[in-house]
Scaffold this motif. Sequence first.
Motif, PDB file in Angstrom:
ATOM      1  N   GLN A 110      17.066 -22.500  57.812  1.00 56.47           N
ATOM      2  CA  GLN A 110      16.327 -24.319  57.902  1.00 56.47           C
ATOM      3  C   GLN A 110      16.568 -24.174  58.979  1.00 56.47           C
ATOM      4  O   GLN A 110      17.521 -24.747  59.869  1.00 56.47           O
ATOM      5  N   ARG A 111      14.839 -24.940  59.888  1.00 59.92           N
ATOM      6  CA  ARG A 111      15.303 -25.119  61.355  1.00 59.92           C
ATOM      7  C   ARG A 111      14.593 -26.897  61.288  1.00 59.92           C
ATOM      8  O   ARG A 111      13.443 -26.548  60.806  1.00 59.92           O
ATOM      9  N   SER A 112      15.343 -27.794  61.302  1.00 60.59           N
ATOM     10  CA  SER A 112      15.119 -28.926  62.108  1.00 60.59           C
ATOM     11  C   SER A 112      14.063 -29.479  62.688  1.00 60.59           C
ATOM     12  O   SER A 112      13.952 -29.083  64.029  1.00 60.59           O
ATOM     13  N   GLY A 113      12.709 -30.369  62.441  1.00 64.60           N
ATOM     14  CA  GLY A 113      11.972 -30.361  63.483  1.00 64.60           C
ATOM     15  C   GLY A 113      12.483 -32.243  64.638  1.00 64.60           C
ATOM     16  O   GLY A 113      13.841 -31.728  64.959  1.00 64.60           O
ATOM     17  N   ALA A 114      11.343 -32.676  65.030  1.00 63.90           N
ATOM     18  CA  ALA A 114      11.847 -34.278  65.239  1.00 63.90           C
ATOM     19  C   ALA A 114      12.737 -35.471  64.679  1.00 63.90           C
ATOM     20  O   ALA A 114      13.556 -34.815  65.321  1.00 63.90           O
ATOM     21  N   GLU A 115      12.559 -34.613  63.247  1.00 66.56           N
ATOM     22  CA  GLU A 115      13.465 -35.936  62.158  1.00 66.56           C
ATOM     23  C   GLU A 115      13.266 -34.768  61.194  1.00 66.56           C
ATOM     24  O   GLU A 115      13.072 -34.333  60.760  1.00 66.56           O
ATOM     25  N   GLU A 116      15.631 -34.683  61.335  1.00 63.03           N
ATOM     26  CA  GLU A 116      15.548 -34.039  60.078  1.00 63.03           C
ATOM     27  C   GLU A 116      15.859 -34.192  58.484  1.00 63.03           C
ATOM     28  O   GLU A 116      15.787 -35.084  58.415  1.00 63.03           O
ATOM     29  N   GLN A 117      14.815 -33.582  57.638  1.00 60.17           N
ATOM     30  CA  GLN A 117      14.218 -33.580  56.419  1.00 60.17           C
ATOM     31  C   GLN A 117      15.199 -33.002  55.889  1.00 60.17           C
ATOM     32  O   GLN A 117      15.569 -31.912  55.226  1.00 60.17           O
ATOM     33  N   THR A 118      15.537 -34.188  54.507  1.00 58.67           N
ATOM     34  CA  THR A 118      16.187 -33.445  53.860  1.00 58.67           C
ATOM     35  C   THR A 118      15.133 -32.935  52.649  1.00 58.67           C
ATOM     36  O   THR A 118      14.262 -33.217  51.769  1.00 58.67           O
ATOM     37  N   LEU A 119      15.188 -31.795  52.001  1.00 58.41           N
ATOM     38  CA  LEU A 119      14.452 -31.322  51.094  1.00 58.41           C
ATOM     39  C   LEU A 119      15.133 -30.480  49.690  1.00 58.41           C
ATOM     40  O   LEU A 119      16.640 -30.118  50.371  1.00 58.41           O
ATOM     41  N   ASN A 120      14.406 -30.038  48.633  1.00 60.25           N
ATOM     42  CA  ASN A 120      14.841 -30.529  47.546  1.00 60.25           C
ATOM     43  C   ASN A 120      15.373 -29.419  47.446  1.00 60.25           C
ATOM     44  O   ASN A 120      16.354 -29.269  46.679  1.00 60.25           O
ATOM     45  N   TYR A 121      15.014 -28.549  48.602  1.00 54.71           N
ATOM     46  CA  TYR A 121      14.897 -26.645  48.113  1.00 54.71           C
ATOM     47  C   TYR A 121      15.206 -26.748  49.557  1.00 54.71           C
ATOM     48  O   TYR A 121      14.116 -25.465  49.934  1.00 54.71           O
ATOM     49  N   GLY A 122      16.299 -26.300  49.770  1.00 51.26           N
ATOM     50  CA  GLY A 122      16.895 -25.855  51.156  1.00 51.26           C
ATOM     51  C   GLY A 122      17.513 -24.536  50.902  1.00 51.26           C
ATOM     52  O   GLY A 122      17.056 -23.619  50.520  1.00 51.26           O
ATOM     53  N   ARG A 123      17.899 -24.399  52.428  1.00 50.23           N
ATOM     54  CA  ARG A 123      18.580 -23.064  52.532  1.00 50.23           C
ATOM     55  C   ARG A 123      19.895 -22.905  51.756  1.00 50.23           C
ATOM     56  O   ARG A 123      20.413 -23.736  51.359  1.00 50.23           O
ATOM     57  N   GLY A 124      19.352 -21.669  50.928  1.00 45.52           N
ATOM     58  CA  GLY A 124      20.302 -21.319  49.646  1.00 45.52           C
ATOM     59  C   GLY A 124      20.334 -21.616  48.664  1.00 45.52           C
ATOM     60  O   GLY A 124      20.640 -21.242  47.371  1.00 45.52           O
ATOM     61  N   ARG A 125      19.026 -22.148  48.488  1.00 50.20           N
ATOM     62  CA  ARG A 125      18.873 -22.925  46.877  1.00 50.20           C
ATOM     63  C   ARG A 125      17.532 -21.703  46.536  1.00 50.20           C
ATOM     64  O   ARG A 125      16.316 -21.971  47.014  1.00 50.20           O
ATOM     65  N   PRO A 126      17.931 -21.744  45.212  1.00 44.13           N
ATOM     66  CA  PRO A 126      16.487 -20.020  44.851  1.00 44.13           C
ATOM     67  C   PRO A 126      15.573 -21.458  43.904  1.00 44.13           C
ATOM     68  O   PRO A 126      16.091 -22.778  43.561  1.00 44.13           O
ATOM     69  N   MET A 127      14.195 -20.896  44.467  1.00 46.02           N
ATOM     70  CA  MET A 127      13.527 -20.982  43.464  1.00 46.02           C
ATOM     71  C   MET A 127      12.100 -20.367  42.849  1.00 46.02           C
ATOM     72  O   MET A 127      12.803 -18.847  43.464  1.00 46.02           O
ATOM     73  N   ASP A 128      11.721 -20.869  41.784  1.00 43.37           N
ATOM     74  CA  ASP A 128      10.653 -20.009  40.758  1.00 43.37           C
ATOM     75  C   ASP A 128       8.994 -19.574  42.262  1.00 43.37           C
ATOM     76  O   ASP A 128       9.452 -20.079  43.326  1.00 43.37           O
ATOM     77  N   LEU A 129       8.395 -18.624  41.232  1.00 45.76           N
ATOM     78  CA  LEU A 129       7.804 -17.860  42.398  1.00 45.76           C
ATOM     79  C   LEU A 129       6.634 -18.710  41.752  1.00 45.76           C
ATOM     80  O   LEU A 129       5.436 -17.916  42.971  1.00 45.76           O
ATOM     81  N   PHE A 130       6.283 -19.448  41.128  1.00 47.43           N
ATOM     82  CA  PHE A 130       5.061 -20.568  41.214  1.00 47.43           C
ATOM     83  C   PHE A 130       4.947 -21.379  42.064  1.00 47.43           C
ATOM     84  O   PHE A 130       3.716 -21.826  42.148  1.00 47.43           O
ATOM     85  N   HIS A 131       6.101 -22.345  42.430  1.00 46.65           N
ATOM     86  CA  HIS A 131       5.853 -23.521  42.863  1.00 46.65           C
ATOM     87  C   HIS A 131       6.272 -23.061  44.487  1.00 46.65           C
ATOM     88  O   HIS A 131       7.020 -22.559  44.777  1.00 46.65           O
ATOM     89  N   SER A 132       5.250 -24.223  45.353  1.00 47.30           N
ATOM     90  CA  SER A 132       4.970 -24.328  46.698  1.00 47.30           C
ATOM     91  C   SER A 132       4.862 -22.990  47.201  1.00 47.30           C
ATOM     92  O   SER A 132       4.876 -22.326  46.614  1.00 47.30           O
ATOM     93  N   ALA A 133       3.847 -23.239  48.597  1.00 50.71           N
ATOM     94  CA  ALA A 133       2.851 -22.586  48.952  1.00 50.71           C
ATOM     95  C   ALA A 133       4.319 -20.965  49.454  1.00 50.71           C
ATOM     96  O   ALA A 133       4.401 -20.029  49.560  1.00 50.71           O
ATOM     97  N   THR A 134       5.979 -21.464  49.735  1.00 51.08           N
ATOM     98  CA  THR A 134       6.744 -21.008  50.285  1.00 51.08           C
ATOM     99  C   THR A 134       6.917 -19.285  49.327  1.00 51.08           C
ATOM    100  O   THR A 134       6.941 -18.317  49.587  1.00 51.08           O
ATOM    101  N   SER A 135       6.860 -19.928  48.193  1.00 47.18           N
ATOM    102  CA  SER A 135       7.130 -18.836  46.884  1.00 47.18           C
ATOM    103  C   SER A 135       5.613 -18.309  46.705  1.00 47.18           C
ATOM    104  O   SER A 135       5.156 -17.080  46.670  1.00 47.18           O
ATOM    105  N   ARG A 136       4.289 -18.745  46.440  1.00 50.00           N
ATOM    106  CA  ARG A 136       3.138 -18.494  46.179  1.00 50.00           C
ATOM    107  C   ARG A 136       2.679 -16.839  47.253  1.00 50.00           C
ATOM    108  O   ARG A 136       2.172 -16.606  46.370  1.00 50.00           O
ATOM    109  N   VAL A 137       2.801 -17.051  48.098  1.00 52.54           N
ATOM    110  CA  VAL A 137       2.355 -16.599  49.704  1.00 52.54           C
ATOM    111  C   VAL A 137       3.135 -15.231  49.518  1.00 52.54           C
ATOM    112  O   VAL A 137       2.887 -14.502  49.547  1.00 52.54           O
TER     113      VAL A 137
END
Length: 244
Positions: A110-137
């Motif tokens: 996880q690399r932050s841009g201009a403003e460091e953002q808090t993500l519900n699913y940042g580095r190290g937290r697993p997520m399912d395959l159905f939700h978010s572009a990250t998983s669905r692609v």
Amino acid sequence: MNSLSRMLEVLKLFSADQPVIDIEIVCSQLRYTPASAYRYVRELSNAGLLVRLPRGYALGPRIIELDRHMTQFDPLLSASHDIVGDLVAQTSLELLISELYGSTVINILQRSGAEEQTLNYGRGRPMDLFHSATSRVILAYLLPRQLRRLFDSAAPGDLERLGSTWKDFSKAMLRIRKDGYCISEGELDPDKSGIAAPIFDEKQRILGSITLVGNSERFNAFNRDFLSGLVTDAAGKITSRIAG
């Protein structure tokens, strides 16, 4: 499961709500006998994967050692470092490198841009395959039999954006593959949007994804063709480097 698989299941017991485990927890949650639980915990402790505390067992120092090794030498991360920096510099958006892990996806960088953002699913937290572009692609490039199995076992909420019938679900997967990327808005974080492209291994099997994500207002200020070109080009370069 064989004995090794049963032993490694112990590591899955750790969570934010359960940072320390004991023999009783191992027995009750995994339905192991006390003898087996003691044996597995002892072996994991000897390997440095667990450490004994007054109240039970926590994850051991070997985990940190392995994480450091992965951060420095993992082939996917090694192939991505300069590309990640360039994309963040061009967009000031958050960037994620994610990897397929069983039936889940986990962000490994996880690399932050201009403003460091808090993500519900940042580095190290697993997520399912159905939700978010990250998983669905990633989901879209699984084998047909894998897709069918996942579709058949999906909860109704999982298919909300993909179609409740196999025909509609298959069309959604084909559309992602045709586009070569996937966009999601406000799925894991209500005020954030993301665009992701697939990364493949040397045999062209789906390995993971690269995602640009940010505040929806900032994200939508970009031309979609510009962002899709950035992530698909980056994913292609990373794939080529992995293939060697």
